[in-house]
Design a protein around this motif. Structure first.
Motif, PDB file in Angstrom:
ATOM      1  N   VAL A 148       0.855  -1.180   0.000  1.00 47.47           N
ATOM      2  CA  VAL A 148       0.000   0.000   0.000  1.00 47.47           C
ATOM      3  C   VAL A 148       0.899   1.241   0.000  1.00 47.47           C
ATOM      4  O   VAL A 148       1.807   1.362   0.824  1.00 47.47           O
ATOM      5  CB  VAL A 148      -0.923   0.032   1.242  1.00 47.47           C
ATOM      6  N   TYR A 149       0.620   2.158  -0.923  1.00 48.83           N
ATOM      7  CA  TYR A 149       1.385   3.401  -1.045  1.00 48.83           C
ATOM      8  C   TYR A 149       0.446   4.574  -0.758  1.00 48.83           C
ATOM      9  O   TYR A 149      -0.538   4.770  -1.473  1.00 48.83           O
ATOM     10  CB  TYR A 149       1.967   3.553  -2.445  1.00 48.83           C
ATOM     11  N   THR A 150       0.740   5.332   0.297  1.00 49.74           N
ATOM     12  CA  THR A 150      -0.061   6.506   0.631  1.00 49.74           C
ATOM     13  C   THR A 150       0.742   7.746   0.274  1.00 49.74           C
ATOM     14  O   THR A 150       1.800   8.005   0.849  1.00 49.74           O
ATOM     15  CB  THR A 150      -0.430   6.526   2.130  1.00 49.74           C
ATOM     16  N   ILE A 151       0.238   8.512  -0.681  1.00 50.27           N
ATOM     17  CA  ILE A 151       0.954   9.658  -1.250  1.00 50.27           C
ATOM     18  C   ILE A 151       0.285  10.941  -0.784  1.00 50.27           C
ATOM     19  O   ILE A 151      -0.892  11.179  -1.078  1.00 50.27           O
ATOM     20  CB  ILE A 151       0.949   9.579  -2.784  1.00 50.27           C
ATOM     21  N   VAL A 152       1.018  11.762  -0.032  1.00 51.14           N
ATOM     22  CA  VAL A 152       0.479  13.003   0.524  1.00 51.14           C
ATOM     23  C   VAL A 152       1.265  14.188  -0.042  1.00 51.14           C
ATOM     24  O   VAL A 152       2.348  14.522   0.451  1.00 51.14           O
ATOM     25  CB  VAL A 152       0.558  13.009   2.066  1.00 51.14           C
ATOM     26  N   PRO A 153       0.755  14.843  -1.081  1.00 50.73           N
ATOM     27  CA  PRO A 153       1.473  15.954  -1.714  1.00 50.73           C
ATOM     28  C   PRO A 153       1.755  17.129  -0.775  1.00 50.73           C
ATOM     29  O   PRO A 153       2.809  17.765  -0.875  1.00 50.73           O
ATOM     30  CB  PRO A 153       0.522  16.379  -2.839  1.00 50.73           C
ATOM     31  N   ASP A 154       0.818  17.419   0.150  1.00 52.27           N
ATOM     32  CA  ASP A 154       1.018  18.553   1.062  1.00 52.27           C
ATOM     33  C   ASP A 154       2.276  18.383   1.904  1.00 52.27           C
ATOM     34  O   ASP A 154       2.956  19.362   2.227  1.00 52.27           O
ATOM     35  CB  ASP A 154      -0.195  18.723   1.980  1.00 52.27           C
ATOM     36  N   ASN A 155       2.580  17.152   2.285  1.00 51.63           N
ATOM     37  CA  ASN A 155       3.765  16.877   3.099  1.00 51.63           C
ATOM     38  C   ASN A 155       4.947  16.379   2.268  1.00 51.63           C
ATOM     39  O   ASN A 155       6.044  16.183   2.809  1.00 51.63           O
ATOM     40  CB  ASN A 155       3.450  15.809   4.163  1.00 51.63           C
TER      41      ASN A 155
END
Length: 215
Positions: A89-96
């Motif tokens: 599972v890859y969780t991608i958070v652009p804000d951080n």
């Protein structure tokens, strides 16, 4: 005394028989939904996600979308993305500017994207619930109660379009007075998906300055 006991027993028997019949109807409908969902090569949905906590007097709503292909999925919600390529599972958070990589949680109770349309197949008891008319569509609700008493989920209401046998709404109520509602606004099937849609390109994110976290 005996007559009263027999009367009570008969009423109880009728009640149990009625519950069993309702349970069979609910399971039969869910079996139809499962057969329909698993017949598609892939599914793309757009949905509204609402979270409400009555004790804290808070409520939030947002729009999201998801692509599902077997166990693989890509979900876009809250400005972030979560990708499952069948292994990780890859969780991608652009804000951080962060990407978290981890194995899927074992024994997870919550309804994950890959299980959203099929999770009801096991671990629940079923009850036939209300029928609603939503803009000309007949939505039949089935109430699911987890068999596991240790789960934080109190109940789930699953709204099913009586004609298409597609899931229209999911309402999850937690023991902590939190209610999560997912309403499907668009349901498309067998779309021409990119071969790289469920592939994580680690080099790309590293080049873009993202911090990679492995759990």
């Amino acid at each position: 005394m005996i007559k009263r006991t027999l009367t009570s027993f008969i009423l109880l028997f009728i009640s149990v028989a009625s519950v069993a019949q309702n349970s069979q109807k609910a399971k039969a409908l869910l079996d139809e939904v499962y057969a329909k969902v698993t017949s598609y090569d892939n599914i793309q949905i757009e949905f509204k996600y609402a979270l409400e906590n009555t004790e804290a007097n808070t409520k939030s709503e947002t729009q999201g979308k998801a692509s599902l292909d077997g166990d693989k999925y890509l979900v876009e919600l809250f400005g972030s993305k979560q990708l499952f390529d069948g292994k990780l599972v890859y969780t991608i958070v652009p804000d951080n500017e962060e990407v978290t990589i981890e194995s899927p949680s074992e024994g997870e109770n919550t309804v994950t994207p890959s299980k959203m349309l099929t999770f009801y197949r096991e671990g629940h008891t079923y009850t036939w619930d209300i029928l609603q008319n939503v803009q000309g569509r007949k939505i039949q609700f089935v109430k699911l109660t987890p068999i596991d008493t240790n789960t934080q989920i109190k109940s789930i209401l699953l709204g099913i379009d009586a004609e298409t046998k597609h899931i229209y709404k999911l309402i999850e109520t937690g023991d902590n007075s939190t209610k999560t509602t997912i309403t499907v606004n668009s349901f498309k099937t067998n779309q021409p998906l990119s071969k790289s849609l469920f592939t994580f390109d680690e080099a790309k994110y590293k080049n873009d300055g993202y911090y990679i976290i492995r759990n």
